[in-house]
Design a protein around this motif. Structure first.
Motif, PDB file in Angstrom:
ATOM      1  N   GLY A  16       5.501 -15.924  -9.266  1.00  0.00           N
ATOM      2  CA  GLY A  16       5.145 -14.937 -10.282  1.00  0.00           C
ATOM      3  C   GLY A  16       6.141 -14.893 -11.424  1.00  0.00           C
ATOM      4  N   LEU A  17       7.421 -15.005 -11.106  1.00  0.00           N
ATOM      5  CA  LEU A  17       8.452 -14.961 -12.143  1.00  0.00           C
ATOM      6  C   LEU A  17       8.393 -16.201 -13.027  1.00  0.00           C
ATOM      7  N   ARG A  18       8.187 -17.364 -12.429  1.00  0.00           N
ATOM      8  CA  ARG A  18       8.062 -18.601 -13.210  1.00  0.00           C
ATOM      9  C   ARG A  18       6.902 -18.497 -14.194  1.00  0.00           C
ATOM     10  N   TYR A  19       5.778 -17.979 -13.709  1.00  0.00           N
ATOM     11  CA  TYR A  19       4.595 -17.817 -14.570  1.00  0.00           C
ATOM     12  C   TYR A  19       4.892 -16.868 -15.729  1.00  0.00           C
ATOM     13  N   THR A  20       5.555 -15.739 -15.414  1.00  0.00           N
ATOM     14  CA  THR A  20       5.856 -14.737 -16.437  1.00  0.00           C
ATOM     15  C   THR A  20       6.820 -15.279 -17.487  1.00  0.00           C
ATOM     16  N   LEU A  21       7.869 -15.968 -17.044  1.00  0.00           N
ATOM     17  CA  LEU A  21       8.847 -16.510 -17.984  1.00  0.00           C
ATOM     18  C   LEU A  21       8.223 -17.565 -18.888  1.00  0.00           C
ATOM     19  N   LYS A  22       7.393 -18.426 -18.323  1.00  0.00           N
ATOM     20  CA  LYS A  22       6.716 -19.439 -19.129  1.00  0.00           C
ATOM     21  C   LYS A  22       5.789 -18.794 -20.160  1.00  0.00           C
ATOM     22  N   LYS A  23       5.244 -17.643 -19.794  1.00  0.00           N
ATOM     23  CA  LYS A  23       4.325 -16.933 -20.680  1.00  0.00           C
ATOM     24  C   LYS A  23       5.056 -16.284 -21.847  1.00  0.00           C
ATOM     25  N   PHE A  24       6.245 -15.712 -21.574  1.00  0.00           N
ATOM     26  CA  PHE A  24       6.961 -14.960 -22.598  1.00  0.00           C
ATOM     27  C   PHE A  24       8.004 -15.783 -23.356  1.00  0.00           C
ATOM     28  N   VAL A  25       8.512 -16.827 -22.740  1.00  0.00           N
ATOM     29  CA  VAL A  25       9.549 -17.645 -23.378  1.00  0.00           C
ATOM     30  C   VAL A  25       8.969 -19.031 -23.632  1.00  0.00           C
ATOM     31  N   LYS A  26       8.764 -19.360 -24.893  1.00  0.00           N
ATOM     32  CA  LYS A  26       8.074 -20.601 -25.243  1.00  0.00           C
ATOM     33  C   LYS A  26       8.825 -21.835 -24.745  1.00  0.00           C
ATOM     34  N   ALA A  27      10.136 -21.869 -24.947  1.00  0.00           N
ATOM     35  CA  ALA A  27      10.928 -23.025 -24.526  1.00  0.00           C
ATOM     36  C   ALA A  27      11.854 -22.606 -23.390  1.00  0.00           C
ATOM     37  N   ALA A  28      11.312 -22.580 -22.174  1.00  0.00           N
ATOM     38  CA  ALA A  28      12.088 -22.129 -21.015  1.00  0.00           C
ATOM     39  C   ALA A  28      12.251 -23.261 -20.020  1.00  0.00           C
ATOM     40  N   ASN A  29      13.476 -23.602 -19.711  1.00  0.00           N
ATOM     41  CA  ASN A  29      13.773 -24.577 -18.674  1.00  0.00           C
ATOM     42  C   ASN A  29      14.159 -23.815 -17.416  1.00  0.00           C
ATOM     43  N   PHE A 101      18.906  -4.748 -14.775  1.00  0.00           N
ATOM     44  CA  PHE A 101      18.458  -4.496 -13.402  1.00  0.00           C
ATOM     45  C   PHE A 101      16.979  -4.140 -13.477  1.00  0.00           C
ATOM     46  N   ILE A 102      16.136  -4.971 -12.827  1.00  0.00           N
ATOM     47  CA  ILE A 102      14.688  -4.781 -12.866  1.00  0.00           C
ATOM     48  C   ILE A 102      14.164  -4.682 -11.442  1.00  0.00           C
ATOM     49  N   SER A 103      13.298  -3.716 -11.201  1.00  0.00           N
ATOM     50  CA  SER A 103      12.671  -3.583  -9.890  1.00  0.00           C
ATOM     51  C   SER A 103      11.633  -4.688  -9.702  1.00  0.00           C
ATOM     52  N   GLN A 109       5.330  -6.729 -18.524  1.00  0.00           N
ATOM     53  CA  GLN A 109       5.869  -6.249 -19.790  1.00  0.00           C
ATOM     54  C   GLN A 109       7.323  -5.801 -19.643  1.00  0.00           C
ATOM     55  N   THR A 110       7.675  -5.303 -18.461  1.00  0.00           N
ATOM     56  CA  THR A 110       9.046  -4.851 -18.228  1.00  0.00           C
ATOM     57  C   THR A 110      10.027  -6.008 -18.361  1.00  0.00           C
ATOM     58  N   ILE A 111       9.650  -7.163 -17.844  1.00  0.00           N
ATOM     59  CA  ILE A 111      10.518  -8.338 -17.950  1.00  0.00           C
ATOM     60  C   ILE A 111      10.673  -8.744 -19.405  1.00  0.00           C
ATOM     61  N   PHE A 112       9.583  -8.688 -20.150  1.00  0.00           N
ATOM     62  CA  PHE A 112       9.657  -9.005 -21.581  1.00  0.00           C
ATOM     63  C   PHE A 112      10.573  -8.030 -22.300  1.00  0.00           C
ATOM     64  N   ASP A 113      10.418  -6.728 -22.009  1.00  0.00           N
ATOM     65  CA  ASP A 113      11.266  -5.712 -22.631  1.00  0.00           C
ATOM     66  C   ASP A 113      12.740  -5.959 -22.324  1.00  0.00           C
ATOM     67  N   ALA A 114      13.020  -6.304 -21.076  1.00  0.00           N
ATOM     68  CA  ALA A 114      14.402  -6.558 -20.669  1.00  0.00           C
ATOM     69  C   ALA A 114      14.982  -7.746 -21.416  1.00  0.00           C
ATOM     70  N   LEU A 115      14.242  -8.846 -21.479  1.00  0.00           N
ATOM     71  CA  LEU A 115      14.727 -10.046 -22.159  1.00  0.00           C
ATOM     72  C   LEU A 115      14.961  -9.772 -23.644  1.00  0.00           C
ATOM     73  N   TYR A 116      14.061  -9.007 -24.244  1.00  0.00           N
ATOM     74  CA  TYR A 116      14.195  -8.694 -25.666  1.00  0.00           C
ATOM     75  C   TYR A 116      15.462  -7.888 -25.933  1.00  0.00           C
ATOM     76  N   LYS A 117      15.682  -6.848 -25.138  1.00  0.00           N
ATOM     77  CA  LYS A 117      16.869  -6.012 -25.334  1.00  0.00           C
ATOM     78  C   LYS A 117      18.152  -6.778 -25.044  1.00  0.00           C
ATOM     79  N   ILE A 118      18.156  -7.524 -23.964  1.00  0.00           N
ATOM     80  CA  ILE A 118      19.364  -8.270 -23.590  1.00  0.00           C
ATOM     81  C   ILE A 118      19.680  -9.328 -24.634  1.00  0.00           C
ATOM     82  N   GLU A 119      18.661  -9.995 -25.138  1.00  0.00           N
ATOM     83  CA  GLU A 119      18.861 -11.021 -26.166  1.00  0.00           C
ATOM     84  C   GLU A 119      19.467 -10.415 -27.426  1.00  0.00           C
ATOM     85  N   ASN A 120      19.227  -9.125 -27.631  1.00  0.00           N
ATOM     86  CA  ASN A 120      19.752  -8.428 -28.816  1.00  0.00           C
ATOM     87  C   ASN A 120      21.021  -7.631 -28.506  1.00  0.00           C
ATOM     88  N   GLY A 121      21.685  -7.995 -27.428  1.00  0.00           N
ATOM     89  CA  GLY A 121      23.004  -7.435 -27.141  1.00  0.00           C
ATOM     90  C   GLY A 121      23.027  -6.122 -26.390  1.00  0.00           C
TER      91      GLY A 121
END
Length: 208
Positions: A16-29, A101-103, A109-121
């Motif tokens: 599930g996490l792999r699918y979500t990351l591929k969906k939200f992050v265009k260039a994800a290794n 920290f994510i449950s 959407q929570t994972i997307f929100d987390a990545l967005y905030k963390i990416e912005n410091g």
């Protein structure tokens, strides 16, 4: 290209996490490890921008290991993705400067929100984890917040939500200098001297 390292041993969650990351992050290794040795070996050999880890599912991984990871790989953003159990489960988030920290039962959407905030410091504590933490804390006494003014409580609430000084000042229509003065007064009144300590105080006193 963003290099993600997923440290977990639950296959369904990994899928599930792999699918979500591929969906939200265009260039994800994406690389997956399931043991502490594999984790340390990969971090030692390759540059990793994001480590997403469930410490409960990595054999022989302890809370103290987060201190080692943060000191050894300071540029790696660390996100704990795990089930909330008690307030001890977020100790590393508060004390070891973990980025998020994510449950595990959160929405995509929570994972997307987390990545967005963390990416912005910013740092991120998901709503489900925050609410769970509040539920297990002791209720404050009636005079809990008497020494803080209404404005100070507003600012402390914003700090606890992970907002930085610039965004708080903008939200409350005050200057950054005024914000810093309020924060200094809050620290003096509460006896807390760091942002993680202020976050924990706000959670304990339900100033959210």
């Amino acid at each position: 290209m963003k290099n993600f390292l997923i440290a977990d041993s639950e296959n369904l969650h990994i899928i599930g996490l792999r699918y979500t990351l591929k969906k939200f992050v265009k260039a994800a290794n994406l690389t997956v490890v399931s043991s502490k040795d594999e984790l340390l070996n990969h971090l030692g050999k390759y540059k990793v921008e994001y480590l997403i880890i469930d410490p409960n599912n990595i054999f022989l991984f302890y809370e103290d290991d987060f201190k080692h990871l943060r000191m050894t790989y300071p540029s790696c953003k660390i996100i704990i993705l795990s089930h909330f159990k008690n307030k001890q489960t977020v100790n590393s988030f508060l004390c070891d400067n973990i980025n998020g920290f994510i449950s595990k039962d959160c929405q995509e959407q929570t994972i997307f929100d987390a990545l967005y905030k963390i990416e912005n410091g910013e740092r991120y504590l998901c709503p489900k984890t925050l609410n769970g933490l509040i539920d297990v804390l002791v209720l404050p006494t009636s005079d809990t917040n008497e020494k803080l003014t209404f404005r100070e409580c507003e600012i402390l609430k914003q700090i606890a939500q992970g907002n930085n000084g610039k965004s708080i000042a903008s939200e409350l229509f005050i200057s950054i200098h005024t914000f810093r003065t309020h924060r200094k007064n809050i620290m003096k009144k509460t006896g807390r001297h760091t942002t993680p300590e202020l976050i924990l105080y706000a959670i304990e006193k339900k100033i959210i």
